[in-house]
Design an enzyme around this catalytic site. Structure first.
Site, PDB file in Angstrom:
ATOM      1  N   GLU A  87      40.685  33.569 100.147  1.00  0.00           N
ATOM      2  CA  GLU A  87      40.798  32.443  99.216  1.00  0.00           C
ATOM      3  C   GLU A  87      41.703  32.796  98.037  1.00  0.00           C
ATOM      4  O   GLU A  87      41.522  33.822  97.379  1.00  0.00           O
ATOM      5  CB  GLU A  87      39.399  32.073  98.712  1.00  0.00           C
ATOM      6  CG  GLU A  87      39.363  30.959  97.684  1.00  0.00           C
ATOM      7  CD  GLU A  87      37.958  30.725  97.133  1.00  0.00           C
ATOM      8  OE1 GLU A  87      37.781  29.739  96.397  1.00  0.00           O
ATOM      9  OE2 GLU A  87      37.045  31.526  97.436  1.00  0.00           O
ATOM     10  N   LYS A 145      39.789  22.072 100.114  1.00  0.00           N
ATOM     11  CA  LYS A 145      38.341  22.226 100.004  1.00  0.00           C
ATOM     12  C   LYS A 145      37.689  20.899  99.616  1.00  0.00           C
ATOM     13  O   LYS A 145      38.108  20.235  98.664  1.00  0.00           O
ATOM     14  CB  LYS A 145      37.981  23.308  98.979  1.00  0.00           C
ATOM     15  CG  LYS A 145      36.508  23.672  98.977  1.00  0.00           C
ATOM     16  CD  LYS A 145      36.211  24.820  98.019  1.00  0.00           C
ATOM     17  CE  LYS A 145      34.736  25.172  98.097  1.00  0.00           C
ATOM     18  NZ  LYS A 145      34.349  26.204  97.111  1.00  0.00           N
ATOM     19  N   CYS A 196      34.956  29.361 100.854  1.00  0.00           N
ATOM     20  CA  CYS A 196      33.810  29.866 100.095  1.00  0.00           C
ATOM     21  C   CYS A 196      32.486  29.312 100.625  1.00  0.00           C
ATOM     22  O   CYS A 196      32.206  29.393 101.810  1.00  0.00           O
ATOM     23  CB  CYS A 196      34.016  29.557  98.612  1.00  0.00           C
ATOM     24  SG  CYS A 196      32.912  30.455  97.499  1.00  0.00           S
TER      25      CYS A 196
END
Length: 273
Positions: A87, A145, A196
């Protein structure tokens, strides 16, 4: 009084029997293969740069951080279809990162390979950003995301709490949730990407099934320091691998980096830091 006690005992017995039946059923169902291999193969390298959290968004270290990932990846281009960076491993958003992204894209293409890297991407309004990942090389793809972390990636009630970002010194807390995007395709394998803690949300994971044949998680985990949270994150991913019957590529900056098999077992892993 006797009848009340009797009813309580019956309820307790019923609860014990129900629990035992669920436990036995779970053990038996655990041995059934609910998915089957497609026969397609993919060779992968997950690169763990171990960049300190204090250095990740520091302009003085940005070039150094990217170069770290480039150097660590060099031995793997010849023998792998896919190289995965974590990330925001490229902490520079486009268009400022266009030159390095083009160089990496051409390099991956030259080796008949793909590279996945995390980076911030500006939204159309020019003020906000998506926490995103980019697929470059043999083909291109992107993912934004969808499920953000409050205070880590955005500040709730931002207009009412204007001074909070400055007070807590939270870098990159202006992310906004992204739209749904097509699955990534590498070597004719459809990959569902997550960033995540998105992997913890089963409804989000299931929304990409049964089409997705492989799951991929890009994370930082440097926020957690030396706590057990990074290991807990990996365990959650192991549960999702077991629940979906899919292999998971779990790529982190300095947490546990691992390839998780479809039964939830660890195939390969790198220790923390």
């Amino acid at each position: 009084l006797y009848l009340v006690i009797k009813r309580r005992q019956l309820r307790q017995y019923f609860a014990i029997v129900a629990f035992m039946l669920m436990w036995i059923s779970g053990v038996r169902l655990n041995h059934i293969n609910w998915t089957k291999p497609t026969g397609k193969t993919l060779s992968v390298s997950l690169v763990q740069g171990n960049i300190k959290q204090s250095m990740r968004w520091d302009p003085a270290f940005m070039v150094h951080n990217i170069q770290t990932y480039i150097t660590l990846s060099k031995p793997h281009w010849q023998k792998n279809h896919l190289i995965v960076w974590p990330e925001n491993s490229i902490p520079i958003p486009p268009p400022d990162s266009d030159a390095i992204l083009l160089k990496l894209h051409l390099f991956a293409k030259q080796h008949h390979a793909w590279l996945v890297t995390g980076l911030p991407v500006p939204a159309r309004d020019g003020e906000d950003y998506y926490n995103s990942l980019l697929l470059i090389g043999q083909s291109r793809g992107e993912y934004f995301k969808r499920h953000l972390v409050p205070f880590g990636e955005y500040v709730p009630f931002k207009n009412q709490l204007k001074g909070l970002l400055t007070f807590f010194d939270l870098p990159m807390s202006d992310f906004i949730p992204g739209p749904n995007t097509p699955l990534l395709k590498v070597n004719d394998i459809l990959i569902a990407p997550f960033i995540c803690y998105e992997i913890t949300f089963s409804d989000l994971v299931l929304s990409d099934l049964p089409k997705a044949q492989l799951l991929m998680v890009l994370s930082n985990d440097a926020w957690f320091g030396h706590s057990f949270a990074a290991s807990q994150h990996l365990e959650i991913a192991q549960m999702q691998a077991r629940a979906t019957g899919r292999t998971i590529l779990f790529s982190t900056n300095n947490g546990v980096t691992a390839i998780i098999g479809p039964h939830g077992h660890i195939i390969k892993h790198l220790a923390r830091f």
